[in-house]
Design an enzyme around this catalytic site. Structure first.
Site, PDB file in Angstrom:
ATOM      1  N   LYS A  24       0.833  -1.208   0.000  1.00 50.90           N
ATOM      2  CA  LYS A  24       0.000   0.000   0.000  1.00 50.90           C
ATOM      3  C   LYS A  24       0.866   1.255   0.000  1.00 50.90           C
ATOM      4  O   LYS A  24       0.620   2.184  -0.765  1.00 50.90           O
ATOM      5  CB  LYS A  24      -0.923  -0.035   1.225  1.00 50.90           C
ATOM      6  N   SER A  25       1.875   1.284   0.851  1.00 52.57           N
ATOM      7  CA  SER A  25       2.740   2.472   0.926  1.00 52.57           C
ATOM      8  C   SER A  25       3.401   2.746  -0.426  1.00 52.57           C
ATOM      9  O   SER A  25       3.450   3.890  -0.895  1.00 52.57           O
ATOM     10  CB  SER A  25       3.844   2.264   1.968  1.00 52.57           C
ATOM     11  N   ARG A  29       2.820   5.915  -3.338  1.00 52.97           N
ATOM     12  CA  ARG A  29       3.980   6.691  -3.798  1.00 52.97           C
ATOM     13  C   ARG A  29       4.199   6.533  -5.305  1.00 52.97           C
ATOM     14  O   ARG A  29       4.622   7.478  -5.983  1.00 52.97           O
ATOM     15  CB  ARG A  29       5.228   6.262  -3.013  1.00 52.97           C
ATOM     16  N   GLY A  97      -5.098   7.662   5.463  1.00 52.53           N
ATOM     17  CA  GLY A  97      -4.261   8.663   6.124  1.00 52.53           C
ATOM     18  C   GLY A  97      -3.003   8.941   5.322  1.00 52.53           C
ATOM     19  O   GLY A  97      -2.564  10.090   5.199  1.00 52.53           O
ATOM     20  N   ASP A 318       2.082  -1.244  11.794  1.00 52.02           N
ATOM     21  CA  ASP A 318       0.801  -1.661  11.212  1.00 52.02           C
ATOM     22  C   ASP A 318       0.484  -3.126  11.501  1.00 52.02           C
ATOM     23  O   ASP A 318      -0.661  -3.563  11.313  1.00 52.02           O
ATOM     24  CB  ASP A 318       0.817  -1.449   9.691  1.00 52.02           C
ATOM     25  N   LYS A 345      -4.460   5.556  14.606  1.00 54.39           N
ATOM     26  CA  LYS A 345      -4.527   4.901  13.286  1.00 54.39           C
ATOM     27  C   LYS A 345      -5.981   4.921  12.800  1.00 54.39           C
ATOM     28  O   LYS A 345      -6.770   5.728  13.261  1.00 54.39           O
ATOM     29  CB  LYS A 345      -3.959   3.481  13.386  1.00 54.39           C
ATOM     30  N   ARG A 390      -7.486  -3.461   9.544  1.00 56.04           N
ATOM     31  CA  ARG A 390      -6.526  -4.363  10.197  1.00 56.04           C
ATOM     32  C   ARG A 390      -7.093  -5.000  11.469  1.00 56.04           C
ATOM     33  O   ARG A 390      -6.703  -6.098  11.837  1.00 56.04           O
ATOM     34  CB  ARG A 390      -5.217  -3.640  10.486  1.00 56.04           C
TER      35      ARG A 390
END
Ligand code: S3P
Length: 436
Positions: A24-25, A29, A97, A318, A345, A390
């Site tokens: 996901k990160s 990006r 977020g 996470d 979170k 999560r």
């Protein structure tokens, strides 16, 4: 979003060789840098989850052409650092977020104004941590009276160079400052109090942008250029973590997850599970562009309680909800400290996990900055996810070690980060009973 409640039968074994969706990160990006680059960026392994699709939608609304060939392959026609157009409306980041905080850094430096909103969960999350440094850089950005979304941004004539000492170990804040720094005249640098994920730095370098890392200080010069490139996104270790714990706590299990990102700023969960006695081996380490990947092999094991070393907390932030499930199945006591960031979170993950663990028969006590869990039998029950993907996946995994069924309310948000979770987990052996 329609509410979905899922019931899982107790027990089961997990067996098979699988991969999990893209990181996901890195997916966020990839869209951001591909949009700001000169030329066409091809992305494979993209996470087709709601969070990263919202980021793609945001850049499309600012005039970037993004084509999807299949679920996970994108082509992004970059418009260059100064080529974005005013968005066609308010930018909605949904549950993400990361999306909101990273995009804020870009939008704060544009010659047009914008507003960024989010869903109920995101609307309750602190944005002061990005508003403060962006204002120091000369941006005109504000949240509500408590520093929460929506974010309203007005155009400014220039973004100033800055050195910023991050008050919290946050890759989102670090990245936000560096992204605004792309537009600064001069050097922008940050120091971080503890190492956080470094995907921004690695990916900027893949786009030919010089970023210097010197100990805990990261710096770049503004007003450079990003050159389009081809990106392969690794499988998300945060999603793989659910399989790692599932295979560890379910009897007679043997699971291999292929092509998982093992960037050392993300592998805290592997270190923690190994300290707890997990039977976990990392194989076939290789590179996918700038990111290391590997196959992870996990078998059932008798876990033991530990004091989780605080230095591993930011590297597993996470994954801590599912680590709590491992702790619930471990022999002895597990203590987690230094994890107060969990409270801000997608939900207050300390409160939500403690409440859910107690609801399924576990002796768990929330503390200000973590949790104390006395490993015991999970007996089953009904848990609330507080609309947090999560939390939902963690309690689904708990059913594999439970003596009775577990009903997980509001599992619909799993789609934000792990599309196909139930199909994949059922294929491996999780007993998904019913959804309503
Ligand atoms: C992320 C950074 C982390 C993490 C989040 C993704 C990122 O947040 O929890 O899921 O992609 O930069 P913080 O920076 O708030 O710790």
């Amino acid at each position: 979003m329609k509410s979905i409640n899922t019931t899982l039968q107790a027990g089961g074994s997990m067996n098979g060789v699988v991969t999990v969706p893209g990181d996901k990160s890195c997916s966020h990006r990839a869209v951001i840098f591909g949009s700001l680059a000169d030329g066409v960026t091809n992305v494979t392994g993209f996470l087709a989850g709601e969070d990263s699709l919202n980021t793609a939608g945001a850049f499309q609304s600012m005039g970037v052409e993004i084509d999807r060939f299949n679920e996970t392959s994108l082509t992004i026609k970059g418009v260059g650092l100064n080529g974005l157009r005013a968005p066609t409306g308010v930018i909605d980041m949904g549950n993400a977020g990361t999306g909101m905080r990273l995009i804020a850094g870009i939008l704060a430096a544009q010659h047009f104004g914008s507003s960024i909103i989010g869903d109920e969960s995101l609307s309750g999350r602190p944005m002061g941590r990005v508003i403060t440094p962006l204002q120091k850089m000369g941006a005109d950005i504000s949240g509500d009276s408590q520093g929460k979304p929506p974010l309203n941004i007005k155009p400014v004539s220039a973004i100033n160079a800055i050195h910023y000492d991050l008050p919290v170990a946050s890759a989102q804040v670090k990245s936000c400052v560096l992204l605004a720094g792309l537009y600064a005249k001069g050097e922008v640098s940050v120091t971080e109090p503890a190492p956080t994920r470094d995907h921004t730095e690695r990916m900027l370098r893949s786009f030919g942008y010089a970023v210097e890392t010197n100990g805990n200080k990261i710096s770049l010069q503004g007003c450079g250029k990003l050159q389009a490139c081809d990106l392969v996104i690794p499988a998300d270790i945060s999603s793989a973590a659910f399989l790692m714990v599932a295979a560890s706590i379910a009897k007679d299990s043997d699971v291999t997850i292929t092509g998982v990102g093992v960037n050392p700023t993300r592998t805290g969960v592997i270190d923690i599970l190994k300290l707890m006695g997990a039977d976990l081996t990392i194989k076939n380490e290789r590179m996918a562009g700038a990111e290391p990947i590997a196959d992870i092999h996990i078998k059932s094991a008798n876990l033991k309680g530990i004091d989780v070393p605080e230095r591993l907390v930011p590297l597993a932030i996470d994954e801590l909800p599912v680590v709590f499930i491992a702790a619930a199945m471990a022999e002895g006591t597990t203590r987690i400290t230094g994890a107060e960031e969990l409270r801000v979170k997608e939900s207050d993950r300390i409160a939500a996990m403690a409440e859910g663990l107690v609801a399924i028969g576990v002796d768990a006590t929330a503390t200000e900055d973590g949790m104390i869990i006395n490993g015991s039998q999970i007996t089953g029950g009904v848990v609330e996810t507080h609309f947090d993907h999560r939390i939902a996946m963690s309690f689904c995994v708990a059913a594999l070690g439970s003596s009775g069924p577990i009903t997980v309310n509001d599992t619909q948000h799993i789609e934000t980060s792990f599309p196909g979770f139930f199909d994949l987990m059922s294929e491996l052996g999780m007993k998904v009973d019913s959804t309503d």
